[in-house]
Design a protein around this motif. Structure first.
Motif, mmCIF file in Angstrom:
data_model
loop_
_atom_site.group_PDB
_atom_site.id
_atom_site.type_symbol
_atom_site.label_atom_id
_atom_site.label_comp_id
_atom_site.label_asym_id
_atom_site.label_seq_id
_atom_site.Cartn_x
_atom_site.Cartn_y
_atom_site.Cartn_z
ATOM 1 N N GLY A 179 36.366 7.274 0.826
ATOM 2 C CA GLY A 179 35.399 6.366 1.411
ATOM 3 C C GLY A 179 33.978 6.706 1.011
ATOM 4 N N ALA A 180 33.179 5.687 0.759
ATOM 5 C CA ALA A 180 31.794 5.931 0.384
ATOM 6 C C ALA A 180 30.958 4.690 0.645
ATOM 7 C CB ALA A 180 31.694 6.326 -1.081
ATOM 8 N N VAL A 181 29.658 4.918 0.798
ATOM 9 C CA VAL A 181 28.732 3.808 0.942
ATOM 10 C C VAL A 181 27.971 3.704 -0.367
ATOM 11 C CG1 VAL A 181 26.766 2.925 2.227
ATOM 12 C CG2 VAL A 181 28.484 4.309 3.386
ATOM 13 N N VAL A 182 27.906 2.512 -0.932
ATOM 14 C CA VAL A 182 27.178 2.356 -2.181
ATOM 15 C C VAL A 182 25.903 1.560 -1.919
ATOM 16 C CG1 VAL A 182 27.252 1.510 -4.551
ATOM 17 C CG2 VAL A 182 29.313 2.453 -3.485
ATOM 18 N N LEU A 183 24.775 2.173 -2.239
ATOM 19 C CA LEU A 183 23.470 1.511 -2.071
ATOM 20 C C LEU A 183 22.809 1.478 -3.443
ATOM 21 C CD1 LEU A 183 22.095 3.428 1.066
ATOM 22 C CD2 LEU A 183 22.753 1.030 1.034
ATOM 23 N N GLY A 184 22.970 0.373 -4.160
ATOM 24 C CA GLY A 184 22.387 0.306 -5.496
ATOM 25 C C GLY A 184 22.960 1.409 -6.369
ATOM 26 N N PRO A 185 22.078 2.275 -6.947
ATOM 27 C CA PRO A 185 22.593 3.314 -7.841
ATOM 28 C C PRO A 185 23.132 4.528 -7.075
ATOM 29 C CG PRO A 185 20.205 3.406 -7.749
ATOM 30 C CD PRO A 185 20.622 2.252 -6.874
ATOM 31 N N VAL A 186 22.977 4.528 -5.767
ATOM 32 C CA VAL A 186 23.314 5.726 -4.999
ATOM 33 C C VAL A 186 24.655 5.545 -4.306
ATOM 34 C CG1 VAL A 186 22.597 7.246 -3.139
ATOM 35 C CG2 VAL A 186 20.882 6.190 -4.618
ATOM 36 N N ARG A 187 25.494 6.586 -4.428
ATOM 37 C CA ARG A 187 26.787 6.567 -3.771
ATOM 38 C C ARG A 187 26.808 7.718 -2.777
ATOM 39 N NH1 ARG A 187 31.600 8.835 -4.264
ATOM 40 N NH2 ARG A 187 33.478 7.554 -3.963
ATOM 41 N N LEU A 188 26.956 7.383 -1.497
ATOM 42 C CA LEU A 188 26.992 8.432 -0.475
ATOM 43 C C LEU A 188 28.392 8.519 0.123
ATOM 44 C CD1 LEU A 188 23.667 7.881 1.530
ATOM 45 C CD2 LEU A 188 24.208 9.739 -0.027
ATOM 46 N N ALA A 189 28.978 9.697 0.093
ATOM 47 C CA ALA A 189 30.277 9.886 0.735
ATOM 48 C C ALA A 189 30.095 9.750 2.247
ATOM 49 C CB ALA A 189 30.836 11.255 0.391
ATOM 50 N N TRP A 190 31.184 9.448 2.961
ATOM 51 C CA TRP A 190 31.077 9.299 4.411
ATOM 52 C C TRP A 190 30.539 10.557 5.067
ATOM 53 C CZ3 TRP A 190 30.379 5.211 6.972
ATOM 54 C CH2 TRP A 190 30.956 3.990 6.571
ATOM 55 N N SER A 191 30.967 11.705 4.544
ATOM 56 C CA SER A 191 30.485 12.950 5.149
ATOM 57 C C SER A 191 28.969 13.052 5.012
ATOM 58 C CB SER A 191 31.163 14.149 4.497
ATOM 59 O OG SER A 191 30.890 14.181 3.118
ATOM 60 N N GLN A 192 28.450 12.537 3.887
ATOM 61 C CA GLN A 192 26.994 12.613 3.696
ATOM 62 C C GLN A 192 26.258 11.672 4.648
ATOM 63 O OE1 GLN A 192 27.058 11.932 -0.666
ATOM 64 N NE2 GLN A 192 26.062 13.929 -0.802
ATOM 65 N N VAL A 193 26.850 10.495 4.860
ATOM 66 C CA VAL A 193 26.248 9.554 5.812
ATOM 67 C C VAL A 193 26.236 10.185 7.207
ATOM 68 C CG1 VAL A 193 26.482 7.299 6.905
ATOM 69 C CG2 VAL A 193 26.989 7.574 4.466
ATOM 70 N N LEU A 194 27.370 10.827 7.533
ATOM 71 C CA LEU A 194 27.472 11.472 8.836
ATOM 72 C C LEU A 194 26.409 12.562 9.006
ATOM 73 C CD1 LEU A 194 29.446 11.781 11.374
ATOM 74 C CD2 LEU A 194 30.193 13.830 10.177
ATOM 75 N N ILE A 195 26.149 13.302 7.935
ATOM 76 C CA ILE A 195 25.160 14.376 8.001
ATOM 77 C C ILE A 195 23.782 13.804 8.302
ATOM 78 C CG2 ILE A 195 23.902 16.038 6.571
ATOM 79 C CD1 ILE A 195 26.654 16.664 5.270
#
Lengths: 286, 296
Positions: free
Chosen positions: B132-148
């Motif tokens: 799972g990941a969130v994609v914002l334009g060129p940036v891909r954030l894993a769920w754990s990173q969003v949680l952090i």
């Protein structure tokens, strides 16, 4: 005396570490006596050990010069760290010196010349027992002599109340920096002796655990006189040899010693203060 | 590429900021440099790991459990080791020494009991699988990173709201400013100090859980290696300065990721120390600015 030779031969490693740890304890004492806490004694020791080992492995310098260089290298680093932090309150030196130990470990692991994570091997055994104890004796005598002098009184003043000492005209930052430099030299010397005694050194030998162990020597002995820390070092070095089960718990025990002594015996187990010799300065009431 | 590095640095910086926040709060109010703080971080991560091992438990249970347990531990350590010294008004360095001894004692006991191997959270801990990941334009954030990022934002917001918008916060700030004056105004200094210990422990524990998620590695010495980053952050931000710590934490995280990405990854571990020494030489009060030299 063949029996004495036997003892010296059998217990050479232990005897060497007794002396080396005595030097390290004394190096800790010099900083504590000036009212500061350094957690970089292990780092200074490591700098001395690596400097000495590299010089012995790659150059033909006589051992006396190797020792001198091993004392000088940590002193230079101590100046870089001490000059900005000693103008501030006591916690800054402690913080910066812990950081130093960690960053040096990274340097030893990553730099090619220091042998990386494997460390340095085959360091010639140039350390003789008499050298260690001569250095320890000289350092102890020096510490006692300084303790009797004006500088010793100034250091005592800094330790008991830094602000009052400053008001009396003592340059606190300069005095504490001098103490830190001397302390770094002693630790570097001890490191050089230990490297040339063990023939092997590694990047993890000089980490936080070692720094705290050195502190535990000084705390156990108490900082009332230079003899206290040396006694503390002897006890804490010899004890795990006598009580084998203690060996596994050595670090736990060293940590516990610090906690218990600071909480319950704030003056250490050698609590007496250094006696003053000679007369008081003129005009000073006893 | 650059935007992704920046995002990764920001995430790392969040964990540093959260970790340093508790540390600097503790120093600012209790006036003690408490080295056992790194151990709270380890303890939080380990408790969260143990809770995560319970069948059916999710991260939403494990994270608060780890944080609260670390908070409790912080209160116990403070009561047992620092309160007695405070009572006799022992010098600053005695308190520091006790915590130096205590951290060696605790960490050595823990590594003897648990071993030093690296432990990991069970896969699928976040409920979304590992992909799972969130994609914002060129940036891909894993769920754990969003949680952090979300947890850090939440905890920091809550702390600032508590400090500046409640009577408890007023009491904390009063004790930080002048302990004796606060006591005369009817503030229970002992209770306020216990509260501050608890709050700092919670921050440290939460940072430990998040770090465990970020690197997916938990071991007894993780707190010890975090301490160096914590030191750098609180010195760069100014000792005891909360906003400075936030700023410096993010700054350190971004700088480390950039150095690792564009210069040499071996230099990454030296960044914290280099930043710290730079600030000590040039601006010892830190970016936040506060008087730190003993005043006559």
């Amino acid at each position: 005396m063949p029996w004495l030779d036997d003892i010296l031969w059998t217990y050479q490693t232990l005897i060497h570490s007794l002396g080396i740890n005595g030097l390290l304890a004394l190096s800790m004492y010099v900083v504590l006596a000036a009212g500061q806490l350094s957690l970089g004694q292990a780092a200074f020791m490591g700098l001395g050990a690596y400097t000495g080992a590299l010089l012995s492995l790659h150059t033909g310098l006589p051992f006396a010069l190797v020792l001198a260089a091993s004392a000088l290298a940590p002193a230079v680093v101590a100046a870089v760290i001490g000059i900005p932090t000693l103008r501030l309150t006591g916690v800054y030196l402690a913080i910066a010196t812990i950081g130093l130990g960690e960053v040096l470990r990274v340097v030893y692991v990553n730099a090619g010349i220091t042998g990386g994570a494997l460390g340095l091997n085959g360091i010639p055994g140039r350390t003789e027992t008499w050298m260690i104890f001569l250095a320890l004796g000289l350092a102890l005598a020096g510490a006692f002599a300084v303790g009797q002098s004006r500088i010793g009184r100034a250091m005592e003043a800094m330790r008991s109340d830094g602000i009052a000492a400053a008001v009396m005209g003592i340059d606190r930052a300069a005095g504490q920096l001098a103490a830190l430099l001397v302390s770094a030299m002693l630790a570097g010397l001890a490191g050089c002796f230990s490297a040339h005694s063990a023939s092997f050194i590694g990047p993890n030998d000089y980490a936080f655990e070692t720094a705290v162990t050195i502190l535990s020597f000084a705390i156990l002995g108490g900082t009332g006189s230079p003899l206290g820390p040396v006694v503390g070092a002897l006890v804490l070095t010899a004890l795990p040899e006598v009580l084998r089960p203690l060996q596994d718990f050595r670090l736990v025990f060293n940590g516990l010693i610090i906690v218990l002594v600071v909480l319950f015996l704030p003056r250490g187990v050698v609590p007496w203060r250094m006696p003053r010799l000679g007369r008081l300065p003129r005009g000073m009431a006893p | 590429m650059f935007a992704q590095q920046l995002a990764n640095g920001l995430v790392l910086g969040c964990t540093y900021a959260l970790f340093a926040l508790g540390f600097t709060l503790m120093f600012g109010v209790l006036k003690v440099l408490n080295l056992t703080y790194g151990f709270y971080c380890t303890a939080g991560a380990l408790v969260a790991l143990a809770v995560a091992g319970i069948p059916g438990a999710t991260l939403w249970l494990a994270l608060p459990a780890g944080a609260l347990a670390a908070g409790g531990l912080a209160v116990v350590v403070d009561t047992l080791l620092l309160m007695p010294l405070r009572r006799v008004r022992a010098p600053e360095l005695s308190a520091l020494m006790v915590t130096v001894g205590a951290v060696l004692l605790l960490t050595s006991l823990l590594s003897m009991g648990l071993g030093t191997e690296i432990r990991r959270f069970p896969p699928g801990m976040l409920g979304t699988g590992t992909g799972g990941a969130v994609v914002l334009g060129p940036v891909r954030l894993a769920w754990s990173q969003v949680l952090i990022i979300a947890t850090t934002g939440l905890l920091v917001g809550a702390l600032l709201a508590l400090l500046h918008g409640s009577r408890l916060g007023l009491a904390i700030r009063a004790v930080a400013g002048n302990e004796d004056a606060a006591r005369l105004m009817g503030v229970s200094v002992a209770r306020t100090m216990a509260l501050v210990s608890f709050l700092s422990g919670v921050m440290g524990g939460a940072a430990g859980v998040l770090l465990g998620l970020n690197f997916n590695a938990i071991q007894p010495y993780m707190g010890e290696s975090m301490m160096l980053h914590g030191f750098a952050v609180v010195i760069v931000g100014g000792l005891g300065n909360i906003r400075g710590a936030l700023l410096a934490g993010v700054l350190l995280g971004v700088t480390e990721v950039m150095v690792a990405g564009y210069v040499d990854s071996a230099l990454k571990d030296g960044v914290a120390f280099a930043l710290m020494m730079l600030v000590l030489w040039l601006r010892p009060a830190g970016l936040g600015g506060r008087v730190v030299a003993p005043r006559v």
